[in-house]
Write an enzyme that holds these catalytic residues in place. Sequence first.
Site, PDB file in Angstrom:
ATOM      1  CG  HIS A  15       3.082  -2.059   2.958  1.00 40.09           C
ATOM      2  ND1 HIS A  15       1.793  -2.301   2.064  1.00 40.09           N
ATOM      3  CD2 HIS A  15       4.033  -3.081   2.589  1.00 40.09           C
ATOM      4  CE1 HIS A  15       2.432  -3.580   1.502  1.00 40.09           C
ATOM      5  NE2 HIS A  15       3.719  -3.749   1.625  1.00 40.09           N
ATOM      6  CG  ASP A  96      -1.364  -2.068   3.441  1.00 41.90           C
ATOM      7  OD1 ASP A  96      -1.214  -3.148   3.568  1.00 41.90           O
ATOM      8  OD2 ASP A  96      -0.448  -1.425   3.086  1.00 41.90           O
TER       9      ASP A  96
END
Length: 415
Positions: A15, A96
């Site tokens: 990520h 995110d």
Amino acid sequence: MKDAIVLYPSPGMGHLISMVELAKLILTHHPTFSMTLIIHTPPSNQTVETSQQIATTTAKYIATLEFELPRLHIPSVHRFLQTLSETSKVKAFVIDFFCDAAFQVSTNLNIPTYYYFTTSGGGLSHFLYLPTLHRNPDSESNPGQPVSVPGLPPDIPPPAQDRTSEISKKFLETSTHMAESSGVVVNTFELLESRALRAIMDGLCLPGKRTPPVFPVGPVISTAENSDKEDENGYSVGRNGYGLENSGHRFLWVVRDSPNEEKEKEKGLDEILPEGFIKRTRNRGLVVKRWAPQVAVLSHDSVGGFVTHCGWNSVLEAICAGVPMVAWPLYAEQRLNRVLLVEEMKLALPVDESEDGFVSSAELEKRVRELMESERGREVRERVKLMRDGAKAAMDAGGSSLAALTELTQLWKQS
């Protein structure tokens, strides 16, 4: 006042790298923005406990922890955004999905909030459809059964079976917030996932509700040869070895210890691999301990296939290099990605698991041979080359991903 974009990635390597690459992409094409990344770490009094927990828990509980860490940082994120707003015009806050705890913070400060979805467009379709699946009585009465999701092939792996679990609640809450956001940036491109993206944009994944704007800006991948990769553990080394050896093909194999192996007891290759393996395969195989520069390897002309765990960063790297795949997922969204790669995109061949959840050496040998020698393998190779060219075109002037990025940044400039 300077126009500022704030990005908030999850600390998970896959990520984090993807969010950093997104920031670089935005700056390359729109250098007038000021880019800031918030990177959080566990509180100092929890560092040891957290490290031990990550090392000893399953992927499900690690995911729960990844949601929990941003929640602990809510006060500091609030202070940071308030302070930044005094000197800059914060045009967008890009988070995110694991950082969902910050959604209420930024929306309460009237900052346009976007989600960056680091995995596939098909995964986004599935994620946005979670509330609908949750309300479906059939899925509750038949737990574990495949589900139907707009824009995706049939027989999609089900979401978390226990609806009362903490991770199931987190996913559901995040999906709801995502639908209320200013938009969703997704790491894919139109040619690769046109059906899933169309289903989302047509509102099929959020029936009766508003669908946020969706911006497919991918492939967003690292091109740095020394970029680290997300951990790919959980396979049986012995079965891998015999399968590769018996396939008769040349190979490069990156081997890691068991995730539970203590560093001070880290084993050598001779202890990990089947007896005599290195000697028997020395003329056609190379085994590397722990890490290899994956982007550089996949980009080499001699690479004819990639056995992958189906993490989305790795998938995109293979596509951009024009390398066909053998799909061997381990956990989380990787199982969904396998379905997409095999059935929807036709860029990979699957390995079949036995009833005990393992993959036999015979199965791996069969799939490697099929990829390299069969007509089906040839079709996959041709298909992935088309997608490689499509990925490049999407990021070129006039391409779909660059157009989506321009549309997104224009919204920011006008806000």
